[in-house]
Motif scaffolding. Structure first.
Motif, short mmCIF file in Angstrom:
data_model
loop_
_atom_site.label_atom_id
_atom_site.label_comp_id
_atom_site.label_asym_id
_atom_site.label_seq_id
_atom_site.Cartn_x
_atom_site.Cartn_y
_atom_site.Cartn_z
N ALA A 187 65.31 42.28 66.35
CA ALA A 187 64.29 42.37 65.91
C ALA A 187 63.32 41.29 66.36
CB ALA A 187 64.18 42.87 64.66
N ASP A 188 63.83 39.98 66.14
CA ASP A 188 63.16 39.01 66.22
C ASP A 188 63.19 38.14 67.72
OD1 ASP A 188 61.95 39.05 63.75
OD2 ASP A 188 63.56 38.17 62.75
N GLY A 189 63.21 38.87 68.91
CA GLY A 189 63.35 38.17 70.10
C GLY A 189 62.15 37.63 70.64
N ILE A 190 62.14 36.78 71.66
CA ILE A 190 60.98 36.03 72.27
C ILE A 190 60.90 36.49 73.80
CG2 ILE A 190 59.91 33.88 73.02
CD1 ILE A 190 61.67 32.48 70.88
N LEU A 191 59.76 36.98 73.89
CA LEU A 191 59.60 37.43 75.33
C LEU A 191 59.81 36.41 76.40
CD1 LEU A 191 56.14 39.56 75.08
CD2 LEU A 191 58.63 40.68 75.57
N ALA A 192 60.71 37.00 77.41
CA ALA A 192 61.22 36.22 78.34
C ALA A 192 60.88 36.42 79.78
CB ALA A 192 62.90 35.62 78.38
N GLY A 193 59.94 37.57 79.96
CA GLY A 193 59.52 37.91 81.46
C GLY A 193 60.53 39.15 81.92
N GLY A 194 59.92 40.18 82.54
CA GLY A 194 60.58 41.05 83.14
C GLY A 194 60.71 42.09 82.09
N GLY A 195 60.31 42.25 80.93
CA GLY A 195 60.46 43.07 79.76
C GLY A 195 61.76 42.47 79.18
N ALA A 196 62.29 41.47 79.29
CA ALA A 196 63.60 40.90 78.49
C ALA A 196 63.21 40.22 77.31
CB ALA A 196 64.37 40.08 79.59
N LEU A 197 64.14 39.94 76.51
CA LEU A 197 63.98 39.39 75.23
C LEU A 197 65.02 38.27 74.90
CD1 LEU A 197 63.40 42.29 72.68
CD2 LEU A 197 61.51 40.76 73.52
N ARG A 198 64.69 36.89 74.59
CA ARG A 198 65.74 36.16 74.29
C ARG A 198 65.71 36.07 72.87
NH1 ARG A 198 65.83 30.58 73.04
NH2 ARG A 198 67.41 29.34 73.94
N VAL A 199 66.99 36.40 72.28
CA VAL A 199 67.33 36.58 70.99
C VAL A 199 68.53 35.79 70.41
CG1 VAL A 199 66.49 39.24 70.84
CG2 VAL A 199 69.17 38.36 71.55
N ALA A 200 68.74 35.34 69.15
CA ALA A 200 69.45 34.49 68.79
C ALA A 200 70.84 35.24 68.52
CB ALA A 200 69.21 33.81 67.50
N ARG A 201 72.17 34.88 68.81
CA ARG A 201 73.28 35.17 68.17
C ARG A 201 73.46 35.06 66.77
NH1 ARG A 201 77.21 36.16 72.19
NH2 ARG A 201 77.17 35.31 74.16
N LEU A 202 74.07 35.97 66.05
CA LEU A 202 74.06 36.01 64.53
C LEU A 202 75.81 35.94 64.15
CD1 LEU A 202 71.43 38.26 63.31
CD2 LEU A 202 71.30 35.84 63.44
N GLY A 203 76.25 35.50 63.16
CA GLY A 203 77.50 35.61 62.73
C GLY A 203 77.59 37.17 62.07
N ARG A 204 78.70 37.58 61.77
CA ARG A 204 78.54 38.99 60.94
C ARG A 204 78.17 39.08 59.99
NH1 ARG A 204 81.23 42.36 57.94
NH2 ARG A 204 82.00 44.55 58.43
N SER A 205 78.28 38.06 58.94
CA SER A 205 77.58 38.05 57.74
C SER A 205 76.10 37.97 57.74
CB SER A 205 78.18 36.92 56.94
OG SER A 205 79.30 37.34 56.48
N ALA A 206 75.55 37.18 58.57
CA ALA A 206 74.13 37.03 58.73
C ALA A 206 73.64 38.48 59.15
CB ALA A 206 73.82 35.95 59.69
N ALA A 207 74.33 39.12 60.28
CA ALA A 207 73.59 40.27 60.83
C ALA A 207 73.76 41.41 59.76
CB ALA A 207 74.71 40.71 62.02
N TYR A 208 74.94 41.77 58.92
CA TYR A 208 74.60 42.53 58.11
C TYR A 208 73.68 42.24 56.72
CZ TYR A 208 78.33 45.65 59.94
OH TYR A 208 78.87 46.37 60.81
N ALA A 209 73.56 40.81 56.47
CA ALA A 209 72.53 40.66 55.63
C ALA A 209 71.11 40.91 56.06
CB ALA A 209 72.59 39.04 55.24
N LYS A 210 70.96 40.81 57.24
CA LYS A 210 69.46 41.08 57.97
C LYS A 210 69.25 42.61 58.09
CE LYS A 210 65.95 39.52 61.12
NZ LYS A 210 65.47 38.48 61.68
N TYR A 211 70.32 43.19 58.71
CA TYR A 211 70.06 44.46 59.36
C TYR A 211 71.02 45.62 58.61
CZ TYR A 211 67.76 42.20 63.31
OH TYR A 211 66.83 41.34 63.86
N GLY A 212 71.96 45.16 57.56
CA GLY A 212 72.80 46.41 57.20
C GLY A 212 72.19 47.22 56.31
N ARG A 213 71.07 46.78 55.63
CA ARG A 213 70.08 47.70 54.74
C ARG A 213 68.73 47.18 54.92
NH1 ARG A 213 70.69 51.46 51.37
NH2 ARG A 213 69.03 52.00 49.88
N LEU A 214 67.86 48.19 55.29
CA LEU A 214 66.26 47.89 55.44
C LEU A 214 65.64 48.19 54.29
CD1 LEU A 214 65.85 48.71 59.26
CD2 LEU A 214 66.46 46.50 58.14
#
Length: 252
Positions: free
Chosen positions: A225-252
């Motif tokens: 959800a927090d990518g940076i436009l990189a041209g051609g419709g692509a996004l540059r996104v950060a990798r996350l660890g499992r805990s960080a991914a579930y903390a941010k996206y597991g429940r909205l």
């Protein structure tokens, strides 16, 4: 679809769901013999496609097309009306964060659990809970919505480093019962599911170690959800660890 094929496919999915409910209390052999065997043609088609993928005689993209076609032809509304979903809901687990996931099993002719070249699961989601954005390596997997609705997004993974990944959004849909989607190293490698209704049920199958000996099964969690436009419709996104991914996206 003719009535014979509809009956075979319907009984197959009834076995899939019913066994998930009954196996702990009664064992896999509790289902009647006719119900076991009526599921076999449907299971065989999925198993053959998965075996071809593992043997290298079918590409991941071909596997995706085949298993999506097999499950996509099921007349799910008629099937679901014939099931006792109150019992299903009472037995299923719905975590407050992230997905519920239960392994499913199928009996063979002798009542023993059948060996399959794919792993089947029942996934469950609450409203506003997510299967967080992630990709896979050396595996192919499919999800089919059985009940409820989910927002389903897919991305193609273009390249990556140890800290970031370049991805391209390819689909963003409201998936209703009967909706089928899949991912592989060749096509739509990253996915993200969010529950839109109070309860969502999904059937999942996965083929692991498509290339024997290569790493398989680990998820690549990404900050989609927090990518940076990189041209051609692509996004540059950060990798996350499992805990960080579930903390941010597991429940909205």
């Amino acid at each position: 679809m003719d009535s014979g094929r509809r009956d075979v496919c319907g009984s197959g999915l009834r076995l899939l769901l019913g066994l998930g409910l009954l196996r702990q209390a009664s064992g896999a052999h509790a289902l009647s013999g006719s119900l076991k065997w009526s599921a076999r043609p449907w299971l065989t088609r999925l198993d053959e496609a998965s075996g071809a993928l593992s043997a290298g005689t079918a590409t991941p993209r071909a596997w995706q097309s085949e298993v999506e076609a097999v499950l996509g032809r099921l007349e799910l509304p008629d099937l679901l009306r014939s099931l006792d979903f109150e019992q299903l809901a009472a037995s299923a687990k719905f975590p407050s964060q992230g997905e519920g996931m239960e392994r499913l099993y199928f009996p063979g002719e002798d009542g023993r659990l059948q060996f399959l070249r794919f792993r089947p699961y029942l996934f469950t989601l609450r409203k506003d809970v997510a299967v967080v954005p992630h990709g896979h390596h050396n595996m192919a997997t499919l999800h089919m919505v059985l009940a409820g609705e989910a927002r389903v997004r897919h991305y193609d993974r273009l390249e990556g480093t140890d800290t970031h990944m370049l991805i391209r959004p390819v689909s963003d849909e409201v998936a209703k019962p009967g909706h089928v989607s899949s991912v592989s190293d060749e096509h739509h490698n990253i996915h993200w599911f969010q529950g839109l209704t109070e309860r969502v049920f999904m059937f999942n199958i996965g083929v692991y170690e498509v290339r024997p000996g290569a790493p398989s099964g680990e998820r690549d969690y990404v900050d989609a959800a927090d990518g940076i436009l990189a041209g051609g419709g692509a996004l540059r996104v950060a990798r996350l660890g499992r805990s960080a991914a579930y903390a941010k996206y597991g429940r909205l």
